[in-house]
Design a protein around this motif. Structure first.
Motif, mmCIF file in Angstrom:
data_model
loop_
_atom_site.group_PDB
_atom_site.id
_atom_site.type_symbol
_atom_site.label_atom_id
_atom_site.label_comp_id
_atom_site.label_asym_id
_atom_site.label_seq_id
_atom_site.Cartn_x
_atom_site.Cartn_y
_atom_site.Cartn_z
ATOM 1 N N ILE A 88 0.852 -1.201 0.000
ATOM 2 C CA ILE A 88 0.000 0.000 0.000
ATOM 3 C C ILE A 88 0.880 1.240 0.000
ATOM 4 O O ILE A 88 0.606 2.220 -0.702
ATOM 5 N N MET A 89 1.989 1.201 0.748
ATOM 6 C CA MET A 89 2.961 2.307 0.731
ATOM 7 C C MET A 89 3.482 2.551 -0.680
ATOM 8 O O MET A 89 3.559 3.693 -1.139
ATOM 9 N N ILE A 90 3.841 1.481 -1.358
ATOM 10 C CA ILE A 90 4.376 1.592 -2.723
ATOM 11 C C ILE A 90 3.333 2.213 -3.650
ATOM 12 O O ILE A 90 3.624 3.137 -4.409
ATOM 13 N N GLY A 91 2.104 1.718 -3.571
ATOM 14 C CA GLY A 91 1.031 2.267 -4.405
ATOM 15 C C GLY A 91 0.793 3.736 -4.126
ATOM 16 O O GLY A 91 0.623 4.544 -5.047
ATOM 17 N N ASN A 92 0.801 4.090 -2.851
ATOM 18 C CA ASN A 92 0.591 5.475 -2.453
ATOM 19 C C ASN A 92 1.719 6.360 -2.980
ATOM 20 O O ASN A 92 1.496 7.478 -3.449
ATOM 21 N N PHE A 93 2.942 5.828 -2.956
ATOM 22 C CA PHE A 93 4.111 6.584 -3.401
ATOM 23 C C PHE A 93 4.118 6.808 -4.921
ATOM 24 O O PHE A 93 4.457 7.883 -5.394
ATOM 25 N N ILE A 100 11.945 2.859 4.832
ATOM 26 C CA ILE A 100 11.304 3.237 3.553
ATOM 27 C C ILE A 100 12.328 3.173 2.423
ATOM 28 O O ILE A 100 12.060 2.623 1.345
ATOM 29 N N TYR A 101 13.504 3.740 2.645
ATOM 30 C CA TYR A 101 14.545 3.746 1.615
ATOM 31 C C TYR A 101 14.931 2.322 1.210
ATOM 32 O O TYR A 101 15.099 2.036 0.020
ATOM 33 N N SER A 102 15.074 1.440 2.188
ATOM 34 C CA SER A 102 15.437 0.043 1.898
ATOM 35 C C SER A 102 14.359 -0.632 1.056
ATOM 36 O O SER A 102 14.660 -1.341 0.093
ATOM 37 N N LEU A 103 13.107 -0.396 1.428
ATOM 38 C CA LEU A 103 11.980 -0.974 0.684
ATOM 39 C C LEU A 103 11.980 -0.477 -0.751
ATOM 40 O O LEU A 103 11.880 -1.274 -1.699
ATOM 41 N N PHE A 104 12.104 0.835 -0.949
ATOM 42 C CA PHE A 104 12.029 1.408 -2.289
ATOM 43 C C PHE A 104 13.229 1.021 -3.147
ATOM 44 O O PHE A 104 13.100 0.852 -4.358
ATOM 45 N N ASP A 160 10.702 -2.401 -10.426
ATOM 46 C CA ASP A 160 9.339 -2.734 -10.860
ATOM 47 C C ASP A 160 8.415 -1.522 -10.923
ATOM 48 O O ASP A 160 7.239 -1.663 -11.238
ATOM 49 N N LEU A 161 8.949 -0.351 -10.632
ATOM 50 C CA LEU A 161 8.111 0.851 -10.522
ATOM 51 C C LEU A 161 8.271 1.747 -11.747
ATOM 52 O O LEU A 161 9.222 1.589 -12.516
ATOM 53 N N PRO A 162 7.344 2.710 -11.932
ATOM 54 C CA PRO A 162 7.464 3.630 -13.070
ATOM 55 C C PRO A 162 8.810 4.355 -13.054
ATOM 56 O O PRO A 162 9.378 4.599 -11.980
ATOM 57 N N LEU A 163 9.294 4.707 -14.243
ATOM 58 C CA LEU A 163 10.604 5.344 -14.381
ATOM 59 C C LEU A 163 10.711 6.616 -13.541
ATOM 60 O O LEU A 163 11.728 6.854 -12.873
ATOM 61 N N LYS A 164 9.674 7.437 -13.548
ATOM 62 C CA LYS A 164 9.704 8.677 -12.761
ATOM 63 C C LYS A 164 9.832 8.381 -11.263
ATOM 64 O O LYS A 164 10.512 9.106 -10.546
ATOM 65 N N SER A 165 9.165 7.320 -10.815
ATOM 66 C CA SER A 165 9.277 6.922 -9.405
ATOM 67 C C SER A 165 10.696 6.459 -9.106
ATOM 68 O O SER A 165 11.265 6.801 -8.062
ATOM 69 N N GLN A 166 11.285 5.687 -10.022
ATOM 70 C CA GLN A 166 12.664 5.224 -9.841
ATOM 71 C C GLN A 166 13.629 6.409 -9.715
ATOM 72 O O GLN A 166 14.519 6.410 -8.855
ATOM 73 N N PHE A 174 12.933 9.453 -8.754
ATOM 74 C CA PHE A 174 12.743 10.186 -7.505
ATOM 75 C C PHE A 174 13.294 9.406 -6.316
ATOM 76 O O PHE A 174 13.835 10.012 -5.382
ATOM 77 N N ILE A 175 13.171 8.084 -6.344
ATOM 78 C CA ILE A 175 13.718 7.255 -5.256
ATOM 79 C C ILE A 175 15.222 7.500 -5.123
ATOM 80 O O ILE A 175 15.739 7.676 -4.018
ATOM 81 N N LYS A 176 15.906 7.515 -6.258
ATOM 82 C CA LYS A 176 17.354 7.752 -6.253
ATOM 83 C C LYS A 176 17.675 9.110 -5.616
ATOM 84 O O LYS A 176 18.560 9.221 -4.754
ATOM 85 N N TYR A 177 16.955 10.124 -6.029
ATOM 86 C CA TYR A 177 17.143 11.484 -5.503
ATOM 87 C C TYR A 177 16.809 11.538 -4.005
ATOM 88 O O TYR A 177 17.536 12.132 -3.205
#
Length: 198
Positions: free
Chosen positions: A16-21, A104-108, A114-120, A122-125
């Motif tokens: 649910i966290m992933i979906g929300n993010f 959260i960082y470890s999870l992401f 497996d996530l959209p490119l834009k999400s990937q 932002f995760i890095k940033y």
């Protein structure tokens, strides 16, 4: 609401966290490519945004900034509200903020491929600059506002909003505290409905 609040309102369910993010990077019904729980997170995110945009306290917060920033007032208030959540984190969570954000960082990091490119991206940033943890500091908020201003090529003048945070901190924090109580109640009910109906 901004990233920290959306994650907090997802409770302990990682999908649910992933979906929300990722919800802002999912258009229309493209959510069907994801698991049921990730879809629940996407729907929760949308419900939170709808409730937030319509809430009279949030509208009052936006009016405090509207003359200077126009339609960027909502983006700034989202960031300010995450600042107040992070700053007062111990009032809302028993888990210390540094432990929560590292989890959260470890999870992401694990799920990013497996996530959209834009999400990937932002995760890095987000991990590189420890964005979620640094929301509690004015310096962290100033960096976020500068980054947002750069994205608008200086048109938004959002970099100036750190001055407004300092000048209006007391009244904005009062707005946030009252609103967030309503949002937590609404979000808990909505999450229960979404889980039961999807």
């Amino acid at each position: 609401m901004n990233f920290l609040a959306h994650l907090f309102l997802s409770k302990e369910n990682t999908n649910i966290m992933i979906g929300n993010f990722i919800a802002d990077h999912i258009r229309g019904n493209n959510y069907t490519a994801y698991s049921k729980e990730i879809q629940q997170g996407i729907f929760l995110h949308r419900a939170i945004d709808t409730f937030t945009d319509a809430h009279p306290i949030v509208r009052k917060s936006k009016r405090r900034l509207h003359e200077r920033y126009g339609h960027y007032d909502g983006v700034i208030i989202d960031i300010f509200y995450d600042y107040f959540l992070a700053k007062n984190w111990n009032s809302y969570s028993e888990i210390p903020l540094d432990i929560y954000t590292n989890k959260i960082y470890s999870l992401f990091k694990e799920k990013a491929p497996d996530l959209p490119l834009k999400s990937q991206q932002f995760i890095k940033y987000m991990i590189e600059y420890d964005i979620l943890f640094n929301y509690q500091f004015e310096e962290g908020i100033a960096k976020v506002l500068n980054g947002m201003n750069n994205r608008t090529k200086g048109k938004s003048q959002m970099n100036l909003a750190i001055e407004d945070l300092k000048n209006l901190k007391e009244v904005l924090e009062e707005d946030f505290t009252l609103f967030f109580k309503d949002l937590v109640n609404h979000s808990n009910k909505k999450l229960k409905e979404i889980i039961e109906n999807l």
